[in-house]
Design a protein around this motif. Sequence first.
Motif, PDB file in Angstrom:
ATOM      1  N   ALA A  73       5.103  12.608  -0.261  1.00 59.41           N
ATOM      2  CA  ALA A  73       6.472  12.465   0.280  1.00 59.41           C
ATOM      3  C   ALA A  73       6.655  11.185   1.083  1.00 59.41           C
ATOM      4  CB  ALA A  73       6.856  13.685   1.117  1.00 59.41           C
ATOM      5  N   CYS A  74       6.004  10.110   0.655  1.00 59.86           N
ATOM      6  CA  CYS A  74       6.128   8.840   1.378  1.00 59.86           C
ATOM      7  C   CYS A  74       7.426   8.138   0.974  1.00 59.86           C
ATOM      8  CB  CYS A  74       4.920   7.956   1.054  1.00 59.86           C
ATOM      9  SG  CYS A  74       4.962   6.391   1.938  1.00 59.86           S
ATOM     10  N   PRO A  75       8.168   7.593   1.959  1.00 58.44           N
ATOM     11  CA  PRO A  75       9.437   6.938   1.631  1.00 58.44           C
ATOM     12  C   PRO A  75       9.296   5.570   0.940  1.00 58.44           C
ATOM     13  CG  PRO A  75       8.999   6.800   3.988  1.00 58.44           C
ATOM     14  CD  PRO A  75       7.924   7.669   3.406  1.00 58.44           C
ATOM     15  N   GLU A  76       8.095   5.009   0.919  1.00 57.84           N
ATOM     16  CA  GLU A  76       7.911   3.692   0.280  1.00 57.84           C
ATOM     17  C   GLU A  76       7.844   3.857  -1.245  1.00 57.84           C
ATOM     18  OE1 GLU A  76       7.430   0.689   2.035  1.00 57.84           O
ATOM     19  OE2 GLU A  76       7.811   1.729   3.904  1.00 57.84           O
ATOM     20  N   ASP A  77       8.027   2.753  -1.964  1.00 57.16           N
ATOM     21  CA  ASP A  77       8.074   2.865  -3.430  1.00 57.16           C
ATOM     22  C   ASP A  77       6.924   2.131  -4.135  1.00 57.16           C
ATOM     23  OD1 ASP A  77       8.799   0.222  -3.145  1.00 57.16           O
ATOM     24  OD2 ASP A  77      10.614   0.365  -4.372  1.00 57.16           O
ATOM     25  N   CYS A  78       5.775   2.012  -3.491  1.00 56.92           N
ATOM     26  CA  CYS A  78       4.632   1.296  -4.075  1.00 56.92           C
ATOM     27  C   CYS A  78       4.380   1.796  -5.506  1.00 56.92           C
ATOM     28  CB  CYS A  78       3.386   1.488  -3.214  1.00 56.92           C
ATOM     29  SG  CYS A  78       3.711   1.150  -1.462  1.00 56.92           S
ATOM     30  N   CYS A  99     -12.684   7.319   7.136  1.00 65.29           N
ATOM     31  CA  CYS A  99     -11.418   6.595   7.017  1.00 65.29           C
ATOM     32  C   CYS A  99     -10.289   7.581   6.719  1.00 65.29           C
ATOM     33  CB  CYS A  99     -11.563   5.576   5.895  1.00 65.29           C
ATOM     34  SG  CYS A  99     -10.072   4.627   5.630  1.00 65.29           S
ATOM     35  N   MET A 100      -9.313   7.633   7.603  1.00 68.44           N
ATOM     36  CA  MET A 100      -8.233   8.618   7.482  1.00 68.44           C
ATOM     37  C   MET A 100      -6.939   7.925   7.065  1.00 68.44           C
ATOM     38  SD  MET A 100      -9.324  10.683  10.929  1.00 68.44           S
ATOM     39  CE  MET A 100     -10.099   9.300  11.760  1.00 68.44           C
ATOM     40  N   GLY A 101      -6.327   8.431   5.995  1.00 68.75           N
ATOM     41  CA  GLY A 101      -5.122   7.796   5.449  1.00 68.75           C
ATOM     42  C   GLY A 101      -3.923   8.721   5.525  1.00 68.75           C
ATOM     43  N   ALA A 102      -2.769   8.155   5.866  1.00 64.55           N
ATOM     44  CA  ALA A 102      -1.539   8.953   5.937  1.00 64.55           C
ATOM     45  C   ALA A 102      -0.445   8.292   5.108  1.00 64.55           C
ATOM     46  CB  ALA A 102      -1.082   9.084   7.387  1.00 64.55           C
ATOM     47  N   ALA A 103       0.303   9.115   4.387  1.00 64.51           N
ATOM     48  CA  ALA A 103       1.380   8.609   3.519  1.00 64.51           C
ATOM     49  C   ALA A 103       2.654   8.409   4.340  1.00 64.51           C
ATOM     50  CB  ALA A 103       1.621   9.575   2.371  1.00 64.51           C
ATOM     51  N   TRP A 104       2.581   7.442   5.225  1.00 68.38           N
ATOM     52  CA  TRP A 104       3.721   7.101   6.080  1.00 68.38           C
ATOM     53  C   TRP A 104       4.146   5.658   5.826  1.00 68.38           C
ATOM     54  CZ3 TRP A 104       0.361   9.012  10.673  1.00 68.38           C
ATOM     55  CH2 TRP A 104       0.531  10.395  10.842  1.00 68.38           C
ATOM     56  N   ARG A 105       5.447   5.402   6.042  1.00 71.77           N
ATOM     57  CA  ARG A 105       5.891   3.997   6.093  1.00 71.77           C
ATOM     58  C   ARG A 105       5.336   3.383   7.372  1.00 71.77           C
ATOM     59  NH1 ARG A 105       9.708   0.193   4.751  1.00 71.77           N
ATOM     60  NH2 ARG A 105      10.907  -0.725   6.438  1.00 71.77           N
ATOM     61  N   ASN A 106       5.406   4.182   8.442  1.00 72.96           N
ATOM     62  CA  ASN A 106       4.831   3.795   9.740  1.00 72.96           C
ATOM     63  C   ASN A 106       4.662   5.089  10.544  1.00 72.96           C
ATOM     64  OD1 ASN A 106       8.011   3.183   9.775  1.00 72.96           O
ATOM     65  ND2 ASN A 106       7.374   4.142  11.710  1.00 72.96           N
ATOM     66  N   TYR A 165       4.266  -9.505  -5.707  1.00 70.19           N
ATOM     67  CA  TYR A 165       4.516  -8.385  -4.793  1.00 70.19           C
ATOM     68  C   TYR A 165       5.801  -7.614  -5.117  1.00 70.19           C
ATOM     69  CZ  TYR A 165       4.877  -5.873  -0.376  1.00 70.19           C
ATOM     70  OH  TYR A 165       4.990  -4.884   0.569  1.00 70.19           O
ATOM     71  N   GLY A 166       6.886  -8.347  -5.371  1.00 71.57           N
ATOM     72  CA  GLY A 166       8.184  -7.717  -5.633  1.00 71.57           C
ATOM     73  C   GLY A 166       8.205  -6.869  -6.899  1.00 71.57           C
ATOM     74  N   ASN A 167       7.248  -7.089  -7.804  1.00 74.65           N
ATOM     75  CA  ASN A 167       7.147  -6.247  -9.003  1.00 74.65           C
ATOM     76  C   ASN A 167       6.501  -4.906  -8.684  1.00 74.65           C
ATOM     77  OD1 ASN A 167       7.046  -9.124  -9.789  1.00 74.65           O
ATOM     78  ND2 ASN A 167       7.026  -8.295 -11.851  1.00 74.65           N
ATOM     79  N   VAL A 168       5.897  -4.807  -7.496  1.00 72.57           N
ATOM     80  CA  VAL A 168       5.110  -3.610  -7.165  1.00 72.57           C
ATOM     81  C   VAL A 168       5.793  -2.782  -6.082  1.00 72.57           C
ATOM     82  CG1 VAL A 168       2.831  -2.817  -6.373  1.00 72.57           C
ATOM     83  CG2 VAL A 168       2.997  -4.875  -7.768  1.00 72.57           C
ATOM     84  N   ILE A 169       6.348  -3.452  -5.069  1.00 75.34           N
ATOM     85  CA  ILE A 169       6.921  -2.764  -3.901  1.00 75.34           C
ATOM     86  C   ILE A 169       8.237  -3.439  -3.530  1.00 75.34           C
ATOM     87  CG2 ILE A 169       6.561  -2.196  -1.436  1.00 75.34           C
ATOM     88  CD1 ILE A 169       3.447  -3.009  -2.491  1.00 75.34           C
ATOM     89  N   THR A 170       9.273  -2.627  -3.283  1.00 75.72           N
ATOM     90  CA  THR A 170      10.534  -3.245  -2.838  1.00 75.72           C
ATOM     91  C   THR A 170      10.946  -2.775  -1.446  1.00 75.72           C
ATOM     92  OG1 THR A 170      11.997  -1.548  -3.733  1.00 75.72           O
ATOM     93  CG2 THR A 170      11.345  -3.288  -5.253  1.00 75.72           C
ATOM     94  N   THR A 171      10.291  -1.737  -0.920  1.00 69.61           N
ATOM     95  CA  THR A 171      10.780  -1.141   0.330  1.00 69.61           C
ATOM     96  C   THR A 171      10.194  -1.786   1.585  1.00 69.61           C
ATOM     97  OG1 THR A 171       9.117   0.562  -0.057  1.00 69.61           O
ATOM     98  CG2 THR A 171      11.391   1.122  -0.601  1.00 69.61           C
ATOM     99  N   ARG A 172       9.211  -2.649   1.449  1.00 74.59           N
ATOM    100  CA  ARG A 172       8.793  -3.475   2.589  1.00 74.59           C
ATOM    101  C   ARG A 172       8.244  -4.782   2.049  1.00 74.59           C
ATOM    102  NH1 ARG A 172       3.982   0.338   4.730  1.00 74.59           N
ATOM    103  NH2 ARG A 172       2.628   0.109   2.956  1.00 74.59           N
ATOM    104  N   THR A 173       8.284  -5.801   2.875  1.00 71.17           N
ATOM    105  CA  THR A 173       7.987  -7.145   2.366  1.00 71.17           C
ATOM    106  C   THR A 173       6.521  -7.524   2.616  1.00 71.17           C
ATOM    107  OG1 THR A 173       8.541  -8.209   4.464  1.00 71.17           O
ATOM    108  CG2 THR A 173      10.348  -7.880   2.900  1.00 71.17           C
ATOM    109  N   PHE A 174       6.128  -8.569   1.920  1.00 72.38           N
ATOM    110  CA  PHE A 174       4.798  -9.146   2.122  1.00 72.38           C
ATOM    111  C   PHE A 174       4.650  -9.572   3.587  1.00 72.38           C
ATOM    112  CE2 PHE A 174       1.430 -12.318   1.469  1.00 72.38           C
ATOM    113  CZ  PHE A 174       0.611 -11.663   0.571  1.00 72.38           C
TER     114      PHE A 174
END
Length: 330
Positions: free
Chosen positions: A55-60, A100-107, A164-173
Amino acid sequence: MSKTEIRHDWSLDEIQALFAMPFNDLIYTAQQIHREHFDPNEIQVSTLLSIKTGACPEDCGYCSQSAKHDTELEREKLLPLDEVIAAASEAKSKGASRFCMGAAWRNPTDKNLDKVIDMITAVRGLGMQTCVTLGMLTEPQAERLRDAGLDYYNHNLDTSPEFYGNVITTRTFQDRLDTLKYVRDAGINVCSGGILGMGETPKDRARMLQELANMPMHPQSVPINMLVQVEGTPLYGADGIDAIEFVRSIAVARIMMPQSYVRLSAGRTEMSDEMQALCFLAGANSMFYGERLLTTDNPEADHDHKLFVRLGMQMESAPLESDQKACCGG
Ligand code: SAM
Ligand code: DTB
Ligand code: SF4
């Protein structure tokens, strides 16, 4: 013999010239540089745990956890502390030196961060190094993680700025570079790398390594992932990467960032033992260990053990507390 210079001024031409070297010359150069800085028969192993899944809001475009893609993944809430401690203890008993702990967050929100800090404190209490990957951070959040004793923060560039823009649009490089700056300035070790096999060009791979190596400090850990193709994600069916080209990329990363741990990351279930052995020869000296990455499979720990025995390699133990902080990176 004087040690290889640590450089932050790599030109694209120089990097492309490394990629174009005869394979044997490239591997020999990388292995020579590797031996200046590391025991060639030691490998650092970290175990991953997804503490908040889906349920991550990013579009990677590669990710199983994006709410924007139609994957089979079940969303989960933040794991309770006792489950995290149990998973870390098990990883430790199997020989992992870092958790290593990972979370599906934008932030992370500040409230989320309180809970993650409790996890960091508990895992450190087990005598393990800690790493978290929580998305974008603010400067004060990075400082809070530093104060909690976090050893590494993982935040990948993922690819070249041009692809980068071909992969992710919801946050920038640039957003990614900003988070990495806050982490670096806070004095936390940086773990940053990317993914190969997303349909990028050889030039994109060279550009990604250029961005990583020309940062003010080399990331202390550089994960090189091979895309795990997840059904339902936009990158499912992308042109993969040739195995030799992947090994070359590891060698070039080793040459450009001599003091960094180069991590053979996602995608190992699709790699033969022989390909992984070539990656170690090319200078990869860390990897993820344990049957699960975040949401996808990793080779069985038992299989990895047998591979280490066949190659005469040993797993590195957790360093003493006093050695842990920003040991390297130029
Ligand atoms: N949500 C956080 C973020 O993106 O910063 C942390 C977790 S995210 C899953 C961490 C990294 O894992 C990504 O930046 C990406 O490089 C890698 N990754 C994710 N899915 C992958 C896949 N299917 N194949 C290869 N690498 C992947
Ligand atoms: C990194 O570069 N690779 C790891 C870690 N950092 C967090 C994650 C790989 C994830 C692979 C896909 C999955 O399991 O969801
Ligand atoms: Fe979210 Fe991270 Fe997956 Fe991107 S890589 S969709 S930010 S969990």
